[in-house]
Design an enzyme around this catalytic site. Structure first.
Site, PDB file in Angstrom:
ATOM      1  N   HIS A 164       0.759  31.746  68.883  1.00 17.09           N
ATOM      2  CA  HIS A 164       1.529  30.524  68.616  1.00 17.09           C
ATOM      3  C   HIS A 164       2.734  30.842  67.731  1.00 17.09           C
ATOM      4  CE1 HIS A 164       0.174  29.482  64.421  1.00 17.09           C
ATOM      5  NE2 HIS A 164      -0.964  30.028  64.767  1.00 17.09           N
ATOM      6  N   ASP A 209       1.164  33.455  59.436  1.00 17.18           N
ATOM      7  CA  ASP A 209       0.474  32.626  60.433  1.00 17.18           C
ATOM      8  C   ASP A 209       1.556  31.801  61.139  1.00 17.18           C
ATOM      9  OD1 ASP A 209      -1.130  30.945  61.904  1.00 17.18           O
ATOM     10  OD2 ASP A 209      -1.992  29.903  60.192  1.00 17.18           O
ATOM     11  N   GLU A 221       0.221  24.827  67.944  1.00 13.88           N
ATOM     12  CA  GLU A 221      -1.152  25.301  67.687  1.00 13.88           C
ATOM     13  C   GLU A 221      -1.718  24.651  66.438  1.00 13.88           C
ATOM     14  OE1 GLU A 221      -4.312  27.915  65.926  1.00 13.88           O
ATOM     15  OE2 GLU A 221      -2.434  27.235  65.066  1.00 13.88           O
ATOM     16  N   GLU A 222      -0.865  24.528  65.415  1.00 13.01           N
ATOM     17  CA  GLU A 222      -1.360  24.054  64.109  1.00 13.01           C
ATOM     18  C   GLU A 222      -1.777  22.583  64.131  1.00 13.01           C
ATOM     19  OE1 GLU A 222      -2.093  25.986  61.802  1.00 13.01           O
ATOM     20  OE2 GLU A 222      -0.823  27.767  61.891  1.00 13.01           O
ATOM     21  N   ASP A 244      -3.739  36.032  66.633  1.00 14.89           N
ATOM     22  CA  ASP A 244      -3.521  35.113  65.512  1.00 14.89           C
ATOM     23  C   ASP A 244      -3.926  35.835  64.228  1.00 14.89           C
ATOM     24  OD1 ASP A 244      -3.050  32.757  64.008  1.00 14.89           O
ATOM     25  OD2 ASP A 244      -3.897  31.490  65.574  1.00 14.89           O
ATOM     26  N   HIS A 269      -2.031  29.652  55.101  1.00 19.17           N
ATOM     27  CA  HIS A 269      -1.521  28.290  54.887  1.00 19.17           C
ATOM     28  C   HIS A 269      -1.035  28.081  53.452  1.00 19.17           C
ATOM     29  CE1 HIS A 269      -3.203  26.221  58.746  1.00 19.17           C
ATOM     30  NE2 HIS A 269      -2.657  27.415  58.981  1.00 19.17           N
TER      31      HIS A 269
HETATM   32 CO    CO Z   1      -2.551  28.315  60.934  1.00 19.37          CO
HETATM   33 ZN    ZN Z   2      -2.466  30.575  63.316  1.00 21.98          ZN
END
Ligand code: CO
Ligand code: ZN
Length: 332
Positions: free
Chosen positions: A63, A164, A194-195, A217, A303
């Site tokens: 992603h 990420d 994706e998130e 990922d 994150h």
């Molecule tokens: Co993420």
């Molecule tokens: Zn991710």
């Protein structure tokens, strides 16, 4: 690879606003692919090769979106209220900076709290873009922003606000460049949204209709002070996903990936991620079902504005993926 990683991680692209990051990736891969398209969800889909005897239609997905914020309200003094895009915790926000897709920068701060020992809720935070009034504010309701933090190169350890999943986008781009010959028909998907729930990959998987799927990922690690209990560390190799909270990898594919890593003499770790999901789920559950797994890059502080990966893990992930997709897959 480091300079391309820097470009990728410093380009804003929260879920649903992937137009800029998509063009960065498209420009990089265009000379190396046989076919390139963007679908209705904004996924960038590149084909390399055609299916030969013994080969399969394989979808690889990383992603390209990142977590971020969306403006919900601008008050009379020009302060911007917001909701989160994906999993954003208030503790990572206060004092941080964002960049809106229109180029406007802002800082996040919090209202005075009556319970300073607790984290504030997102609704108690606001973004100050330097506006003096609502009329002076360049942000409109619905505008989106990514977090704003420069890339940091600590040698083997690399830090950025969007490892990420831009680090996996970099891995997929490098894999695409390095694959020379393959019996497989390879679809490199740089997926959107994706998130917010694997939305891009869900549509892309249906469209590509693969016979086998691999997501790429980041995954969490258990190697920080009093961190989570997890058998994954930075620098011990990419991981082969056995399970996360969104899907269970096809065990035949996991065995094949392990055998390939061992044959190539590459370090790898087996991954059981307690909390978190990937595009692998979207591929596995498309149509009548597809064998799927995931190669992950171990990543600390996921994150947060300072996500950390190990460069050797990145290099080894490329080698593992090139090895996997350059030969027939045997699932048994
Ligand atoms: Co993420
Ligand atoms: Zn991710």
């Amino acid at each position: 690879m480091k300079s391309f990683i820097k470009t990728l991680v410093e380009t804003p692209g929260p879920s649903g606003s992937e137009q800029v990051i998509r063009e960065v990736i498209r420009a990089e891969i265009a000379p190396f692919v046989d076919e390139l398209k963007v679908d209705a969800l904004g996924n960038l889909i590149a084909r390399k090769g055609l299916k030969q005897a013994g080969g399969m239609k394989v979808m690889l997905s990383a992603h390209m979106d990142e977590i971020g914020v969306m403006a919900t309200h601008i008050d009379d003094n020009g302060f911007v209220r917001f909701i989160t895009i994906g999993g954003v915790h208030p503790r990572t926000c206060i004092g941080g900076r964002v960049i809106f897709m229109n180029g406007i920068h802002g800082v996040i701060y919090a209202e005075k709290s009556d319970t300073p020992e607790k984290y504030p809720a997102i609704e108690n935070l606001y973004i100050d873009v330097g506006a003096k009034s609502k009329a002076d504010c360049a942000i409109r309701v619905g505008d989106t922003a990514g977090f704003d933090r420069p890339f940091l190169d600590l040698g083997d350890r690399l830090v950025a606000k969007s490892m990420d999943n831009r680090i996996s986008a970099a891995v997929l781009v490098e894999t695409l460049k390095q694959v020379k010959q393959t019996p497989n028909e390879l679809y490199f998907v740089f997926s959107t949204q994706e998130e917010v729930g694997l939305r891009g990959a869900t549509a892309a998987a249906f469209g590509v209709d693969p016979e086998l799927g691999l997501a790429v990922d980041v995954t969490a690690t258990g190697d920080t002070p009093k961190g989570i209990k997890m058998e994954v560390s930075l620098g011990k190799g990419p991981t082969i996903k056995v399970r996360d909270s969104s899907f269970i990898s096809d065990p035949r594919l996991v065995r094949w990936m392990v055998a390939t890593a061992e044959k190539l003499g590459l370090p790898y770790q087996l991954e059981v991620l307690e909390a978190g999901g990937t595009d692998g789920r979207a591929i596995q559950l498309t149509r009548a079902g597809v064998p799927a797994s995931c190669v992950s890059i171990p990543c600390r502080y996921i994150h947060s504005p300072s996500e950390m990966v190990d460069y050797q893990d990145v290099i080894h992930a490329v080698h593992l993926l090139v090895g996997l997709v350059s030969q027939p897959f045997h699932l048994e």
